[in-house]
Design an enzyme around this catalytic site. Structure first.
Site, mmCIF file in Angstrom:
data_model
loop_
_atom_site.group_PDB
_atom_site.id
_atom_site.type_symbol
_atom_site.label_atom_id
_atom_site.label_comp_id
_atom_site.label_asym_id
_atom_site.label_seq_id
_atom_site.Cartn_x
_atom_site.Cartn_y
_atom_site.Cartn_z
ATOM 1 N N CYS A 190 49.774 16.104 49.202
ATOM 2 C CA CYS A 190 48.705 16.148 48.193
ATOM 3 C C CYS A 190 47.437 16.835 48.696
ATOM 4 O O CYS A 190 46.897 17.725 48.043
ATOM 5 C CB CYS A 190 48.369 14.738 47.724
ATOM 6 S SG CYS A 190 49.235 14.283 46.207
ATOM 7 N N THR A 215 21.664 52.768 33.020
ATOM 8 C CA THR A 215 21.088 52.295 31.767
ATOM 9 C C THR A 215 21.722 50.989 31.323
ATOM 10 O O THR A 215 22.938 50.895 31.147
ATOM 11 C CB THR A 215 21.270 53.357 30.662
ATOM 12 O OG1 THR A 215 20.710 54.589 31.112
ATOM 13 C CG2 THR A 215 20.589 52.919 29.377
ATOM 14 N N ASP A 225 46.667 9.887 54.511
ATOM 15 C CA ASP A 225 46.955 10.814 53.413
ATOM 16 C C ASP A 225 45.941 10.665 52.282
ATOM 17 O O ASP A 225 45.378 11.644 51.795
ATOM 18 C CB ASP A 225 48.362 10.569 52.877
ATOM 19 C CG ASP A 225 48.662 11.460 51.684
ATOM 20 O OD1 ASP A 225 48.785 12.680 51.874
ATOM 21 O OD2 ASP A 225 48.738 10.940 50.552
ATOM 22 N N CYS A 243 52.851 13.502 53.239
ATOM 23 C CA CYS A 243 52.596 13.717 51.811
ATOM 24 C C CYS A 243 51.699 14.942 51.625
ATOM 25 O O CYS A 243 50.645 15.037 52.261
ATOM 26 C CB CYS A 243 51.927 12.482 51.201
ATOM 27 S SG CYS A 243 53.056 11.103 50.963
ATOM 28 N N ASP A 281 26.110 51.222 37.186
ATOM 29 C CA ASP A 281 25.617 52.082 36.122
ATOM 30 C C ASP A 281 24.092 51.952 36.108
ATOM 31 O O ASP A 281 23.546 51.000 36.681
ATOM 32 C CB ASP A 281 26.220 51.627 34.789
ATOM 33 C CG ASP A 281 25.817 52.531 33.636
ATOM 34 O OD1 ASP A 281 25.660 53.732 33.865
ATOM 35 O OD2 ASP A 281 25.664 52.020 32.514
ATOM 36 N N ASP A 313 46.013 15.179 37.959
ATOM 37 C CA ASP A 313 44.851 15.078 38.834
ATOM 38 C C ASP A 313 45.027 15.813 40.155
ATOM 39 O O ASP A 313 44.138 15.765 41.002
ATOM 40 C CB ASP A 313 44.482 13.612 39.098
ATOM 41 C CG ASP A 313 45.634 12.796 39.629
ATOM 42 O OD1 ASP A 313 45.622 11.576 39.433
ATOM 43 O OD2 ASP A 313 46.539 13.376 40.243
ATOM 44 N N CYS A 332 50.987 17.576 40.455
ATOM 45 C CA CYS A 332 51.255 17.265 39.049
ATOM 46 C C CYS A 332 51.557 18.550 38.279
ATOM 47 O O CYS A 332 52.522 18.629 37.516
ATOM 48 C CB CYS A 332 50.051 16.571 38.408
ATOM 49 S SG CYS A 332 49.618 14.973 39.107
ATOM 50 N N ASP A 343 28.495 48.530 31.613
ATOM 51 C CA ASP A 343 28.435 47.847 30.319
ATOM 52 C C ASP A 343 29.806 47.455 29.800
ATOM 53 O O ASP A 343 29.921 46.812 28.767
ATOM 54 C CB ASP A 343 27.689 48.693 29.284
ATOM 55 C CG ASP A 343 28.402 50.011 28.983
ATOM 56 O OD1 ASP A 343 29.559 50.182 29.425
ATOM 57 O OD2 ASP A 343 27.808 50.859 28.306
#
Length: 730
Positions: free
Chosen positions: A372, A416, A697, A370, A414, A14, A18, A611
Site C-alpha cells: 500500500c 502579444t 505497514d 504489503c 509568444d 482510498d 483499490c 495563446d
C-alpha cells in the site's frame, strides 16, 4: 464498431491498490477497450464498444465492494460526492457524505475492537475459552477482508493486500497465535480507516473549490428579484449580486461597479475594481457595490466547473513514475509471498530450526511486504500537486505533464497577450502648443464610439485622467490615415505622422520626438488642430506587470527564455530589451514551430507559452505546450497545461511545483521501502513480530499520505521575486 466513453462515480477508494483492482476487473469485461480510474477524483472513465451494457460494469465493480453510479447521476457541483450510492464495506467519509466515524469502515473497525476487548475479558474470566474467544474476535474483522480478497481474486487480482492479510491471519491461527492474529486484523482495519481519512483530505481540496460557487442566485425577472438555484441559470440571464455576496456564475457586468475579491479563485490578494463590460468569475466576491451581471456560461461550463473537470481528468492520467510503480507492484506482491514462504520453510528444512518460530516470521514478512505505502507514494503526491496547482490557476493535463514540467530547460514565449497585456495603452502624451490635457480631450472627442483598439486606449486614458470629452461634429475616418472632425470650432485630425504632415508641417524637433517614441516600439499618432501640430499620443502593448520578475525567476533557475513573435523587429526589440529576454521577430507560425525544433535539437526540453490558437503548431511541437489566458477564454483544449490568470511568473511556479512534487515522490518511496527493509531485518533476527509488522505497514502508508498532503499547502517562492511581482502571485 461504435466506441463509447462512459464516466462513473465510485465510492470508497482510498489507495492505488483499490484503483488497480477495479481497473483489472473492468478490463475483463468483453468489449471494454480502456479504463482510467482516479482515486482522488473517485471516478472512472471506460472506453467500450457499444455492445457493453452499463449494468455489466456496475455489477463488476459492486462485486468488489465499492459503490458505483454513472457520473450523470451525480450532483454536478459536488466533486466526487454523488447524490446517491450503494453502501458497501468501502463506504467512507469522502464518498458517502457521512462523517468518517459514521462510515461503514469505521463501524467494522469499532466492531472488531469491541470483539477483541470482549475476547480479552472472557479469556481472563474463563481461561479455557480464551483461544475460541480470540478466534471469534478475529473472524469479525477477517471475514469481510477475506471476502474482498476472494472477489478480487476471481476478478483478476489474486495478489491483493487483502490476500496477504488473509493468509497471514489464517497462518497465525494455525500456529496457535489467534490473539495476535485478531490484534493484527484490528490494526489493519485501523490503518485502512486512517488511509480513508487521509485520502478524503486530498479530495476535499478540489471539493472546496467547487463549493465556492453559491447554490442560490438572485435573478431579475419582470422587474422583480427571484431566488433560483445557481445550477439552473441560463446564458443571458441577468443576476443581481449584493455587497458581500459570492458571484454565482461567470458573466459580464451590465450595471454597477464594485471591488471584486478574486482571492478564493485566483489567489490575487488585492481586489480589482470592475464595472460595466468587465468579466467576473463564479466564486469571486463583490465587496462594496451592487452589480447586475449577464450570465455568459452555464453552471457546468463556468470557470470553476471547468477547472474541477480538468483536474479530475488529469488525475486519471498517470505519471511515468506512477506507471512504473504500478508495473513494479504486479511483481512485487507475488515476490513477497515467495519470500515469506522461503523464510518460513528454509531454516527448518536446512538447519532444523523450529517450524512455529519461522512460520511466524514468514507470516510477519507478508505483512511487512504489503504494497500500500509504495503504491500510493506517487498518485497521492501527483493528486495533491494537481489540486494545489488548480487552486492557483496552474492547470496541468495529467501526471505526465506535472512530472515533466520540472525537466524544462527552455521556455519560448509568444509576445502579444503572453508577455504583454494584449491591448495597447497610452504611454506618452507630448504637447506642442497646448496643454497635455487639452491634447488628450480633443483626441478622445474624435475617437468616441470607435471600437478600434487604439481608440479604446485613448478613451480609457481620458477617463482615467478625468479629461473632459467634448462632442465632435462631422467626425469621419480617413482610411489608413486617421480620423478627423470638428471639435470646439476647430478642424482636428488624429493619425499617422505621414498623414499629419499632409495637413501641417512638423518641425525638426517634433519629427525627432516621433522617431524617439517609435524607437521604443510605440505607435505614434499626431494631433493636428487648427492647421498646426498640437501634440503626439504614443501607445504600446505594455508588458504584463510581473513579466520582468517572472523571466528573472526562470533565469535564476538556469532556464533559457526566448520571445518568438510575428511583430516587427523594432517593436519586438523594444519589449525584449525592457524585459531582458532574447527575441526572434517577424515570424510566421511555421517559423515558431521550426525554432522550437531547433532548441530541442540543441538538447533543450522546451515549453512553449502562447495563446493556444495562433501558436498551435509551436505548441504541438514543444515538449509541453502552455496556454496563457484568462477565465473562460483560456485555450484549455489546445495545450498540455494552462495558466488561467495570465501571470508570466506562473511559468516558473509550474516548474517549481513539478520539482516539489517529484521531490515528494522520492521521499515517499524512500520512506515506504526504507521501513520495509528495516523491519524485514528486525523480523528475521527475531526482534519484531506480527504486531510491529502491521504497524510498520500502516505507519508507512499514513506517513506517505501525510507527506503528500503537505503539497496542498505549497506556496512556492513568491517571496523571492520582488514586491511588485509578489502582489500578482498567491
Amino acid at each position: 464498431m461504435h466506441i463509447t466513453q462512459t464516466r462513473y462515480r465510485i465510492t470508497g477508494m482510498d489507495c492505488a491498490s483499490c484503483a488497480a483492482k477495479i481497473d483489472t476487473a473492468v478490463r475483463r469485461i468483453d468489449g471494454v477497450e480502456d479504463v482510467s480510474v482516479s482515486v482522488t477524483g473517485q471516478s472512472m472513465s471506460v472506453l467500450h464498444q457499444g455492445t457493453v451494457l452499463s449494468d455489466a460494469i456496475l455489477r463488476q465493480v459492486a462485486k468488489l465492494g465499492y459503490g458505483i453510479i454513472p457520473a450523470e447521476d451525480a450532483r454536478p457541483t459536488k466533486f466526487g460526492r454523488p447524490v446517491a450510492h450503494d453502501h458497501h464495506d468501502h463506504a467512507d467519509e469522502g464518498s458517502s457524505g457521512l462523517s468518517w466515524w459514521r462510515s461503514g469502515r469505521a463501524m467494522l473497525t469499532l466492531a472488531s475492537a469491541a470483539a477483541l476487548v470482549a475476547a480479552y475479558v472472557l479469556g481472563k474470566l474463563v481461561p479455557a475459552a480464551e483461544y475460541w474467544a480470540f478466534l471469534a474476535a478475529l473472524l469479525v474483522g477477517l471475514v469481510p477482508i477475506a471476502r474482498r480478497a476472494f472477489m478480487a481474486g476471481i476478478s483478476g487480482t489474486p495478489f491483493s493486500i487483502e490476500t496477504l492479510m488473509t493468509i497471514a491471519a489464517g497462518g497465525a491461527v494455525l500456529i496457535g497465535a489467534a490473539e495476535e492474529a485478531a490484534t493484527v486484523v484490528l490494526l489493519f482495519l485501523v490503518g485502512e480507516l486512517l488511509e480513508g481519512v487521509a485520502a478524503g483530505r486530498a479530495r476535499a481540496s478540489i471539493q472546496g473549490l467547487a463549493d465556492l460557487v453559491p447554490k442560490i442566485a438572485l435573478i431579475e425577472r419582470n422587474e422583480r428579484l427571484e431566488e433560483l438555484p445557481a445550477e439552473n441559470l441560463a446564458v443571458a440571464d441577468v443576476i443581481v449580486v449584493r455587497p458581500g455576496d459570492r458571484i454565482p456564475a461567470d458573466g459580464e457586468i451590465v450595471e454597477g461597479s464594485s471591488e471584486i475579491n478574486e482571492a478564493p479563485v485566483t489567489g490575487e490578494s488585492t481586489p480589482k475594481r470592475k464595472g460595466p463590460k468587465d468579466t467576473v468569475f463564479a466564486g469571486t466576491i463583490s465587496t462594496d457595490g451592487v452589480l447586475k451581471v449577464r450570465v455568459t456560461a452555464a453552471a457546468e461550463d463556468n470557470t470553476i466547473a471547468r477547472v474541477v473537470r480538468l483536474v479530475e481528468e488529469a488525475q486519471e492520467s498517470k505519471a511515468p513514475t506512477e506507471r512504473f510503480i504500478d508495473r513494479f507492484s504486479r511483481y512485487y506482491t507475488p515476490g513477497v509471498l515467495v519470500v515469506g514462504a522461503l523464510v518460513a520453510v528454509l531454516p527448518p528444512l536446512l538447519v532444523g530450526a523450529g517450524w512455529n518460530e519461522w512460520i511466524y516470521k514468514g507470516l510477519a514478512i507478508l505483512l511487512i511486504g504489503c504494497p500500500c505505502a509504495l503504491v500510493i507514494s506517487t498518485p497521492a503526491a501527483v493528486a495533491a500537486g494537481l489540486a494545489t496547482g488548480a487552486r492557483r490557476g496552474l492547470l496541468m493535463k495529467g501526471g505526465a505533464v506535472l512530472e515533466n514540467f520540472g525537466k524544462i530547460t527552455a521556455v519560448a514565449f509568444d509576445k502579444t497577450g503572453t508577455l504583454t497585456e494584449g491591448r495597447p495603452v497610452v504611454t506618452d502624451i507630448v504637447a506642442f502648443d497646448r496643454k497635455e490635457r487639452e491634447v488628450l480631450s480633443m483626441a478622445a472627442a474624435l475617437e468616441q464610439g470607435s471600437s478600434h483598439p487604439l481608440a479604446i486606449a485613448i478613451l480609457e486614458r481620458a477617463k482615467a485622467a478625468g479629461a473632459p470629452v467634448p462632442p465632435a461634429f462631422n467626425a469621419k475616418a480617413s482610411s489608413g490615415k486617421g480620423v478627423e472632425g470638428s471639435v470646439g470650432g476647430l478642424s482636428v485630425f488624429l493619425g499617422s505622422s505621414e498623414a499629419a504632415e499632409e495637413r501641417a508641417s512638423l518641425t525638426a524637433d517634433q519629427t525627432a520626438a516621433v522617431e524617439t517614441l517609435r524607437e521604443q516600439g510605440k505607435t505614434v499618432s499626431v494631433l493636428v488642430a487648427g492647421g498646426g501640430a498640437a501634440g503626439l499620443i504614443a501607445m504600446r502593448d505594455e508588458p504584463r506587470a510581473d513579466a520582468k520578475a517572472g523571466l528573472a525567476a526562470l533565469k535564476r533557475d538556469g532556464i533559457r527564455a526566448v520571445m518568438l513573435t510575428g511583430d516587427n523587429r523594432k517593436t519586438a526589440a523594444a519589449i525584449a530589451n525592457e524585459l531582458g529576454i532574447e527575441v526572434r521577430a517577424d515570424l510566421l507560425p511555421q517559423d515558431k514551430q521550426r525554432i522550437v525544433g531547433e532548441l530541442q535539437r540543441e538538447g533543450f526540453m522546451v515549453a512553449k507559452v502562447g495563446d493556444g490558437i495562433n501558436d498551435a503548431p509551436a505548441l504541438a511541437a514543444a515538449d509541453i505546450g502552455v496556454a496563457m489566458g484568462g477565465g473562460t477564454d483560456v485555450a484549455l483544449e489546445t495545450a498540455d497545461a494552462a495558466i488561467l490568470h495570465g501571470r508570466v511568473a506562473d511559468v516558473s511556479r509550474m516548474i517549481e511545483l513539478s520539482r516539489a512534487v517529484m521531490a515528494n515522490i522520492r521521499q515517499n518511496i524512500a520512506v515506504a521501502l526504507g521501513l520495509k527493509a528495516a523491519f524485514f531485518v528486525t523480523t528475521v533476527i527475531g526482534i519484531t513480530g506480527l504486531w510491529p509488522a502491521i504497524l510498520a505497514d500502516t505507519g508507512a502508508t499514513v506517513l506517505v499520505t501525510a507527506n503528500a498532503m503537505r503539497l496542498l499547502r505549497w506556496k512556492g517562492r513568491s517571496g523571492d521575486i520582488g514586491p511588485q511581482a509578489r502582489r500578482t502571485l498567491t
